[in-house]
Enzyme design. Structure first.
Site, PDB file in Angstrom:
ATOM      1  N   CYS A   5      -6.233   1.663   5.808  1.00 45.75           N
ATOM      2  CA  CYS A   5      -6.828   0.394   6.251  1.00 45.75           C
ATOM      3  C   CYS A   5      -6.250   0.051   7.628  1.00 45.75           C
ATOM      4  O   CYS A   5      -5.370   0.751   8.141  1.00 45.75           O
ATOM      5  CB  CYS A   5      -6.520  -0.709   5.241  1.00 45.75           C
ATOM      6  SG  CYS A   5      -4.780  -1.198   5.208  1.00 45.75           S
ATOM      7  N   HIS A  46       0.845  -1.190   0.000  1.00 48.33           N
ATOM      8  CA  HIS A  46       0.000   0.000   0.000  1.00 48.33           C
ATOM      9  C   HIS A  46       0.882   1.241   0.000  1.00 48.33           C
ATOM     10  O   HIS A  46       2.025   1.208   0.475  1.00 48.33           O
ATOM     11  CB  HIS A  46      -0.898   0.017   1.231  1.00 48.33           C
ATOM     12  CG  HIS A  46      -1.966  -1.008   1.205  1.00 48.33           C
ATOM     13  ND1 HIS A  46      -3.021  -0.990   2.081  1.00 48.33           N
ATOM     14  CD2 HIS A  46      -2.157  -2.098   0.418  1.00 48.33           C
ATOM     15  CE1 HIS A  46      -3.821  -2.012   1.840  1.00 48.33           C
ATOM     16  NE2 HIS A  46      -3.304  -2.706   0.831  1.00 48.33           N
ATOM     17  N   CYS A  74      -2.360  -0.410   7.611  1.00 51.58           N
ATOM     18  CA  CYS A  74      -1.623   0.845   7.509  1.00 51.58           C
ATOM     19  C   CYS A  74      -1.793   1.688   8.771  1.00 51.58           C
ATOM     20  O   CYS A  74      -0.843   2.338   9.221  1.00 51.58           O
ATOM     21  CB  CYS A  74      -2.059   1.610   6.267  1.00 51.58           C
ATOM     22  SG  CYS A  74      -1.617   0.741   4.736  1.00 51.58           S
ATOM     23  N   GLU A 105       0.891   3.830   1.848  1.00 52.41           N
ATOM     24  CA  GLU A 105       1.346   4.214   3.180  1.00 52.41           C
ATOM     25  C   GLU A 105       2.509   3.350   3.646  1.00 52.41           C
ATOM     26  O   GLU A 105       3.502   3.858   4.183  1.00 52.41           O
ATOM     27  CB  GLU A 105       0.206   4.084   4.205  1.00 52.41           C
ATOM     28  CG  GLU A 105      -1.025   4.882   3.874  1.00 52.41           C
ATOM     29  CD  GLU A 105      -2.080   4.064   3.143  1.00 52.41           C
ATOM     30  OE1 GLU A 105      -1.744   3.423   2.120  1.00 52.41           O
ATOM     31  OE2 GLU A 105      -3.231   4.070   3.574  1.00 52.41           O
TER      32      GLU A 105
END
Length: 163
Positions: free
Chosen positions: A76, A46, A79, A48
């Site tokens: 999410c 991801h 993260c 992040e």
């Protein structure tokens, strides 16, 4: 947030879900990232996560004390947990994520008191622009799936599978 939107555009251009992140420390961008789940074939890639990793490498420390992460989408649970564990001071996110968001949209990870570290959160910054790039991406995905015919689903490069 505009720099994070530029990162989201990089993901969009590569056919990745367009989420971008930028890590700022002492008023300087020290790391950037965009979703690379498909290209790296890694569910944890991801924006992040990649940005936090690069920021830790840049600072030479996994503790990102005093850092602010700008992200175009509400993080999410994975993260959000990484933000807490990395000791990020502030999170600034744009669009809510009703399917995976861990700052109140689905889960309450960042809103819960944590015994070691609490992330300060600013929500909805450039919300419309952050939502628009995602909506455009998925609108185009749905349109390309319709062209492929009913009963098929395009799994972002994994080929067609019957429903």
């Amino acid at each position: 947030m505009k720099a994070a939107l530029d990162e989201a555009q990089n993901a969009f251009d590569l056919g990745e879900v367009p989420v971008g992140a930028v890590l700022v420390h002492r008023n300087e961008i020290i790391a950037t990232g965009y979703n690379q789940v498909e290209s790296l074939k890694d569910a944890t890639a991801h924006a992040e996560m990649l940005c936090l990793k690069r920021g830790a490498e840049r600072l030479g420390n996994w503790r990102l004390i005093g850092a602010t992460l700008y992200c175009t989408l509400e993080p999410c649970a994975m993260c959000a947990g990484a933000l807490i564990l990395s000791r990020v001071e502030t999170l600034v996110w744009g669009a809510p994520d009703l399917r995976h968001g861990a700052d109140g949209s689905l889960f309450q990870v960042l809103n819960e008191a944590h015994p070691i570290h609490q992330v300060t959160v600013r929500r909805g910054i450039l919300k419309e622009a952050c939502a628009e790039i995602l909506q455009t991406f998925f609108r185009e995905r749905r349109a390309s799936c319709k062209v492929r015919g009913p009963g098929k689903i395009d799994d972002f490069g994994a080929g067609d599978r019957p429903i």
